[in-house]
Design a protein around this motif. Sequence first.
Motif, PDB file in Angstrom:
ATOM      1  N   ILE A   1      -1.303   5.540  -5.538  1.00  0.00           N
ATOM      2  CA  ILE A   1      -2.082   6.715  -5.947  1.00  0.00           C
ATOM      3  C   ILE A   1      -1.496   7.226  -7.259  1.00  0.00           C
ATOM      4  CG2 ILE A   1      -2.908   9.001  -5.331  1.00  0.00           C
ATOM      5  CD1 ILE A   1      -2.558   8.289  -2.403  1.00  0.00           C
ATOM      6  N   ASP A   2      -0.237   7.624  -7.206  1.00  0.00           N
ATOM      7  CA  ASP A   2       0.519   7.963  -8.420  1.00  0.00           C
ATOM      8  C   ASP A   2       1.883   7.359  -8.213  1.00  0.00           C
ATOM      9  OD1 ASP A   2      -1.237  10.151  -9.592  1.00  0.00           O
ATOM     10  OD2 ASP A   2      -0.812  10.954  -7.601  1.00  0.00           O
ATOM     11  N   LEU A   3       2.432   6.780  -9.223  1.00  0.00           N
ATOM     12  CA  LEU A   3       3.788   6.263  -9.047  1.00  0.00           C
ATOM     13  C   LEU A   3       4.775   7.384  -9.264  1.00  0.00           C
ATOM     14  CD1 LEU A   3       3.560   2.820 -10.795  1.00  0.00           C
ATOM     15  CD2 LEU A   3       3.846   3.255  -8.361  1.00  0.00           C
ATOM     16  N   GLN A   4       5.627   7.599  -8.304  1.00  0.00           N
ATOM     17  CA  GLN A   4       6.675   8.600  -8.466  1.00  0.00           C
ATOM     18  C   GLN A   4       7.956   7.838  -8.708  1.00  0.00           C
ATOM     19  OE1 GLN A   4       5.904  11.899  -8.513  1.00  0.00           O
ATOM     20  NE2 GLN A   4       3.854  11.030  -8.410  1.00  0.00           N
ATOM     21  N   ILE A   5       8.236   7.626  -9.947  1.00  0.00           N
ATOM     22  CA  ILE A   5       9.470   6.905 -10.198  1.00  0.00           C
ATOM     23  C   ILE A   5      10.366   7.830 -10.980  1.00  0.00           C
ATOM     24  CG2 ILE A   5       8.720   4.537  -9.909  1.00  0.00           C
ATOM     25  CD1 ILE A   5       8.254   4.561 -12.934  1.00  0.00           C
TER      26      ILE A   5
ATOM     27  N   TYR B   1       2.702  15.956   1.485  1.00  0.00           N
ATOM     28  CA  TYR B   1       3.839  15.950   0.571  1.00  0.00           C
ATOM     29  C   TYR B   1       4.138  14.502   0.233  1.00  0.00           C
ATOM     30  CZ  TYR B   1       6.042  14.916   5.038  1.00  0.00           C
ATOM     31  OH  TYR B   1       6.341  14.356   6.253  1.00  0.00           O
ATOM     32  N   CYS B   2       4.837  14.311  -0.865  1.00  0.00           N
ATOM     33  CA  CYS B   2       5.230  12.970  -1.286  1.00  0.00           C
ATOM     34  C   CYS B   2       6.572  12.647  -0.652  1.00  0.00           C
ATOM     35  CB  CYS B   2       5.301  12.938  -2.804  1.00  0.00           C
ATOM     36  SG  CYS B   2       6.330  11.634  -3.482  1.00  0.00           S
ATOM     37  N   SER B   3       6.714  11.443  -0.133  1.00  0.00           N
ATOM     38  CA  SER B   3       7.945  11.092   0.575  1.00  0.00           C
ATOM     39  C   SER B   3       9.103  10.709  -0.353  1.00  0.00           C
ATOM     40  CB  SER B   3       7.689   9.982   1.583  1.00  0.00           C
ATOM     41  OG  SER B   3       6.943  10.502   2.656  1.00  0.00           O
ATOM     42  N   GLN B   4       8.855  10.705  -1.623  1.00  0.00           N
ATOM     43  CA  GLN B   4       9.896  10.607  -2.656  1.00  0.00           C
ATOM     44  C   GLN B   4      10.588   9.250  -2.825  1.00  0.00           C
ATOM     45  OE1 GLN B   4      10.404  13.496  -4.519  1.00  0.00           O
ATOM     46  NE2 GLN B   4       8.932  14.545  -3.213  1.00  0.00           N
ATOM     47  N   TYR B   5      10.800   8.536  -1.747  1.00  0.00           N
ATOM     48  CA  TYR B   5      11.603   7.326  -1.874  1.00  0.00           C
ATOM     49  C   TYR B   5      10.760   6.074  -2.093  1.00  0.00           C
ATOM     50  CZ  TYR B   5      10.264   4.941   2.349  1.00  0.00           C
ATOM     51  OH  TYR B   5       9.530   4.236   3.251  1.00  0.00           O
ATOM     52  N   CYS B   6       9.507   6.103  -1.631  1.00  0.00           N
ATOM     53  CA  CYS B   6       8.797   4.841  -1.364  1.00  0.00           C
ATOM     54  C   CYS B   6       8.299   4.104  -2.596  1.00  0.00           C
ATOM     55  CB  CYS B   6       7.682   5.038  -0.352  1.00  0.00           C
ATOM     56  SG  CYS B   6       7.232   6.732  -0.009  1.00  0.00           S
ATOM     57  N   CYS B   7       7.944   4.812  -3.675  1.00  0.00           N
ATOM     58  CA  CYS B   7       7.489   4.078  -4.852  1.00  0.00           C
ATOM     59  C   CYS B   7       8.615   3.196  -5.383  1.00  0.00           C
ATOM     60  CB  CYS B   7       7.014   5.037  -5.939  1.00  0.00           C
ATOM     61  SG  CYS B   7       5.326   5.605  -5.675  1.00  0.00           S
ATOM     62  N   ALA B   8       9.781   3.802  -5.551  1.00  0.00           N
ATOM     63  CA  ALA B   8      10.908   3.023  -6.054  1.00  0.00           C
ATOM     64  C   ALA B   8      11.293   1.933  -5.061  1.00  0.00           C
ATOM     65  CB  ALA B   8      12.098   3.931  -6.333  1.00  0.00           C
TER      66      ALA B   8
ATOM     67  N   PHE C   1       0.872  -1.176   0.000  1.00  0.00           N
ATOM     68  CA  PHE C   1       0.000   0.000   0.000  1.00  0.00           C
ATOM     69  C   PHE C   1       0.906   1.221   0.000  1.00  0.00           C
ATOM     70  CE2 PHE C   1      -4.296  -1.434   2.014  1.00  0.00           C
ATOM     71  CZ  PHE C   1      -4.346  -2.521   1.153  1.00  0.00           C
ATOM     72  N   GLN C   2       0.833   2.003  -1.046  1.00  0.00           N
ATOM     73  CA  GLN C   2       1.709   3.170  -1.147  1.00  0.00           C
ATOM     74  C   GLN C   2       1.148   4.373  -0.391  1.00  0.00           C
ATOM     75  OE1 GLN C   2       4.079   1.043  -2.104  1.00  0.00           O
ATOM     76  NE2 GLN C   2       5.000   2.883  -2.967  1.00  0.00           N
ATOM     77  N   CYS C   3       2.000   5.347  -0.180  1.00  0.00           N
ATOM     78  CA  CYS C   3       1.609   6.659   0.385  1.00  0.00           C
ATOM     79  C   CYS C   3       1.024   6.581   1.787  1.00  0.00           C
ATOM     80  CB  CYS C   3       0.609   7.391  -0.507  1.00  0.00           C
ATOM     81  SG  CYS C   3       1.180   7.710  -2.159  1.00  0.00           S
ATOM     82  N   VAL C   4       1.449   5.624   2.589  1.00  0.00           N
ATOM     83  CA  VAL C   4       0.915   5.553   3.950  1.00  0.00           C
ATOM     84  C   VAL C   4       1.643   6.585   4.817  1.00  0.00           C
ATOM     85  CG1 VAL C   4       0.634   4.106   5.988  1.00  0.00           C
ATOM     86  CG2 VAL C   4       0.270   3.151   3.698  1.00  0.00           C
ATOM     87  N   GLY C   5       0.887   7.590   5.250  1.00  0.00           N
ATOM     88  CA  GLY C   5       1.502   8.656   6.042  1.00  0.00           C
ATOM     89  C   GLY C   5       2.154   9.719   5.183  1.00  0.00           C
ATOM     90  N   SER C   6       1.926   9.659   3.877  1.00  0.00           N
ATOM     91  CA  SER C   6       2.380  10.714   2.980  1.00  0.00           C
ATOM     92  C   SER C   6       1.163  11.219   2.225  1.00  0.00           C
ATOM     93  CB  SER C   6       3.364  10.200   1.939  1.00  0.00           C
ATOM     94  OG  SER C   6       4.439   9.557   2.528  1.00  0.00           O
ATOM     95  N   ARG C   7       1.286  12.373   1.618  1.00  0.00           N
ATOM     96  CA  ARG C   7       0.246  12.929   0.781  1.00  0.00           C
ATOM     97  C   ARG C   7      -1.094  12.905   1.511  1.00  0.00           C
ATOM     98  NH1 ARG C   7       0.703  10.753  -5.133  1.00  0.00           N
ATOM     99  NH2 ARG C   7      -0.341  12.730  -5.405  1.00  0.00           N
ATOM    100  N   ASP C   8      -1.040  13.202   2.789  1.00  0.00           N
ATOM    101  CA  ASP C   8      -2.210  13.098   3.639  1.00  0.00           C
ATOM    102  C   ASP C   8      -2.318  14.369   4.469  1.00  0.00           C
ATOM    103  OD1 ASP C   8      -4.123  12.541   5.508  1.00  0.00           O
ATOM    104  OD2 ASP C   8      -3.395  10.524   5.975  1.00  0.00           O
TER     105      ASP C   8
HETATM  106  S1  SF4 Z   1       7.035   8.117  -3.388  1.00  0.00           S
HETATM  107 FE1  SF4 Z   1       5.162   7.089  -4.022  1.00  0.00          FE
HETATM  108  S2  SF4 Z   1       4.483   5.998  -2.166  1.00  0.00           S
HETATM  109 FE2  SF4 Z   1       5.918   7.529  -1.527  1.00  0.00          FE
HETATM  110  S3  SF4 Z   1       4.636   9.259  -0.966  1.00  0.00           S
HETATM  111 FE3  SF4 Z   1       5.323   9.575  -3.076  1.00  0.00          FE
HETATM  112  S4  SF4 Z   1       3.717   8.746  -4.316  1.00  0.00           S
HETATM  113 FE4  SF4 Z   1       3.407   7.972  -2.249  1.00  0.00          FE
END
Ligand code: SF4
Lengths: 352, 534
Positions: A216-220, A186-193, A172-179
Amino acid sequence: MSDHNNGQVVIVGGGIAGLATAKLLSENGIPFAIVERSYKLGGHTKDWACMATDNCNRCHSCAVFDYEDFVTSSPHGEILLRHELFTVTRSTSGLRSVGIRCIDSGAERELPATALVLAVGFEPFDPIEKGFWGYGTVEGVMTLSDLNRLMRLDDLNKLRPDNGGPLNLAFFQCVGSRDKTIGADYCSQYCCAAAIRAALRTIHQYPESKVAIFYIDLQIVGKTAQTLMDQAQEKGVRFLQGVPGEIQPIEDGGLQVIFEKDGQNVVERFDWIVLSIGQRPSSSATAIARITEAPLNEFGFFQTRSQSDPVRSPLNGVYIAGSCSGPANIPDVAMNAGKVVSAIIKDIEQTI
Amino acid sequence: MLNLLKNNSLSCTVPNQSALVVGNGLTASIVVAAIKGVGLDVTHARFGSNSSTLFHSCDNESFITFLDALNEQLPTVEGPQWGPTEIVPSENGFVVTFDSGESHEFGSVFLAIEGALKPAPKDLPAEVTTITPDRPTASVVSSVCFLLDYKEITNPSIGAHSIRVALENQMAGGHSFVLLRQTPVKGLLGETLYEAARLAGVRFLRYGTEPPKIERLSTPIESSARFKVSVVDIIESGEEISFDCDCVFVGANPIIERLPDGFRNLLTEETDQQGFLIQDSVHCLAGKSFHRGVYCVGPSSGCVDLFETMMTAASTAVDAAAWLNFANAPQSEEKMSVTEQCVRCLTCIRLCPHSAITLNAGASRSNVKVSTVRCMECGICVAECPRTALDLNSFLEDGFSSLIDRLKTETSEDAIVVFGCYRSAGHAISEINLPRNVIFFPVSCAGRLSESILSATLATRVKGILILGCHHGNCRSNNGTDWAGVRLANMSKRLGSLFGKVGAISYKTLAPNESARMLRLINNFSGSVCEISN
Ligand code: SF4
Ligand SMILES: Cc1cc2nc3c(=O)[nH]c(=O)nc-3n(C[C@H](O)[C@H](O)[C@H](O)COP(=O)(O)OP(=O)(O)OC[C@H]3O[C@@H](n4cnc5c(N)ncnc54)[C@H](O)[C@@H]3O)c2cc1C
Ligand code: SF4
Ligand code: SF4
Ligand code: SF4
């Protein structure tokens, strides 16, 4: 270039940001002292697992060892483990010294400082905070940090079902981010990758594994992003748009989630759900802000002057390195450390 | 050409203290400023386009003030034009030979060319233009559509810029649509910008595998819509939505049109879909290339973000200063010894991943020269020299000989040897207790293990050899770890008949943070070897 023997730079925090800064200072002949509150150098990166499959997948976690080797053997520096900052003494033109204290003995010391680098890092989001998806109560729900620990201990086999069937997990992506509700819009930047790498690593070890990533959105972003994505698709990782709102434990010990796909509700069962937790400001940010008077921004990270000057604190003589100025991955941190050192060199040169 | 260099006040009297920047436009200026900022001398050679492809996602006004301030700082540099040129690594720098035939030595070289953006995909109407860093003037209130992630994921800096412009257009009274697959929420403020755009009424439509259809309206009458856009929004309704708009911009990723001559042997030209140069090593970080002293900043590395480019420029400048410090410091010890056995076969020169070896011109004794600052002491050259003319001073061949001597006499029945790279296995081992039968021997790089060392070790009383190299892509010496695999494949073809120890040698890769896995690999290997021999 000649040595800058104008006194040392004090770095608070010996994570990868502090180490990368120290390395570049040392290589440029500038003396440094690292003040680290824990028993070890390396910060969070030391907790992450290697994500290599047939080749290194560039999670960069092991870069910390190269930095640490270099810094601990540098003749230009002092490393003070189990120490913390408690005062900052300023002169009219900038900094003069800082007071540090040994956490165990309480012994105090004064360190001369021409510049102070804050590199106190981040805190992984704790999903218990908001009771997210039953983390801590529902068996089978873990964080990316927990998964890293399992992999580090080479215990991934513990996630396999007792009957030896395929490992079945979802991220599950974005847990505790973008909330916004938790002040973390804000996006935590590291977690999608990182999630994609962990998926690949899992499939590499157990090729039968079934892995899904709810996003939600893949930040790769960046050099390796596309290659990761292509690899994941080739290995059959499923990418599902939209993070389900609920996880239900079911009788057979599995976890059931409901999500929407092509306009239809789909019910699916997973053995494990990994929450890709975000990066939150360091637990010591407010204390350090109070001691140094370096201001924090609306999210609780250390404020920097502007987008084009992202490493100087508005407070003269204070620099912000690494994830304590905002969520970052390791390559960002390494780059940011370079910018910190370049700003310090420029500022030192201007004052002499 | 060289006259230009000589007359140029920027070029330095001590050649190795200076940096050469090759490029043009904003990127090159930023890099030049960053290098000057850390006190190095710069020569700027002009190459390529002058128009910048650097995007920025801040509002127009603050950007203009920012650019003005930047322009004041940016040095105006007169420099030579880059022609057909050669760059050859020297002992502690780079010898650049210009097309006039004259050479000049620099301590480090920076690739800072402006990139280009790929042309708009051919299946779109010809009037659809690519998104560029400048902003369409919002004087005419119009409806604008940004098409992102079409065919490939749009570079996030270009995406963020599009959202910014869409927001500005909406605020000016126009209508903005953003069609995408992944919202780019780059940086701490990316989410805030996205949120602001949504609140202002910018319409975000998310499509899935089905790409949007863009049609040129056939009879454009003055002031009427020129395009019809149809898209299936997978979030909101799953239904097809159609609307008309005045202009459509498509996000196209950066490409490197052409690497300047001389860089081809220093960098790979391969790029990924987002336009990033692919360097197959984890060590190419923060603008560094695999070669120390060679840097790659801005669009030439696929980064089209202005602030990121400034950050990389600063970071590489500091690294270059560090490298020059190191490269020019008096080196106390030689890292390698070369004996008279050398017959100038050039093998080592060809194989050294760090370009550390050069021919010793006119020498009568040792024929090759090893640069103390460039050599990373991997020992690949030592292992491959057909004349055993080379040796590493800090990891002597003697070390292996005494190990082998020891193994001939004093091993227990089930002893196995683990050769591990000190960078990975050397670290990982500190957290584990080795089984009693395992002898661990740290090596400078898995590439140091020559076939002769491996055969000699296997010929002793040990049951097997496990080689632990670094993961491919994380070897400090690029292909050092792969050498182990290659040699092992060669050997195992012959092994059975030679030693009767089939499967008694194995090669695995490891990272320094894999202590637990290292122990498992050792135990598995140990188990399988003992099984075979029983
Ligand atoms: S890197 Fe991906 S998972 Fe992490 S907060 Fe940003 S969009 Fe969500
Ligand atoms: C689960 C998870 C997985 C991740 N995986 C990856 C990955 O694969 N790749 C990647 O690039 N990034 C990854 N990241 C992000 C990565 O961990 C960070 O980018 C990186 O750790 C930031 O380094 P830092 O030095 O800024 O902070 P930290 O690692 O947090 O280090 C801060 C240091 O400061 C010390 N400190 C804190 N307060 C004080 C104080 N008051 N006084 C003295 N010392 C103090 C701490 O003890 C610590 O040593 C991951 C993050 C998470 C949560
Ligand atoms: S995957 Fe990560 S930890 Fe493993 S070798 Fe590569 S960078 Fe190091
Ligand atoms: S490989 Fe050996 S023989 Fe060949 S040039 Fe190098 S040192 Fe000389
Ligand atoms: S030891 Fe490695 S880096 Fe040094 S000269 Fe030999 S091949 Fe090059």
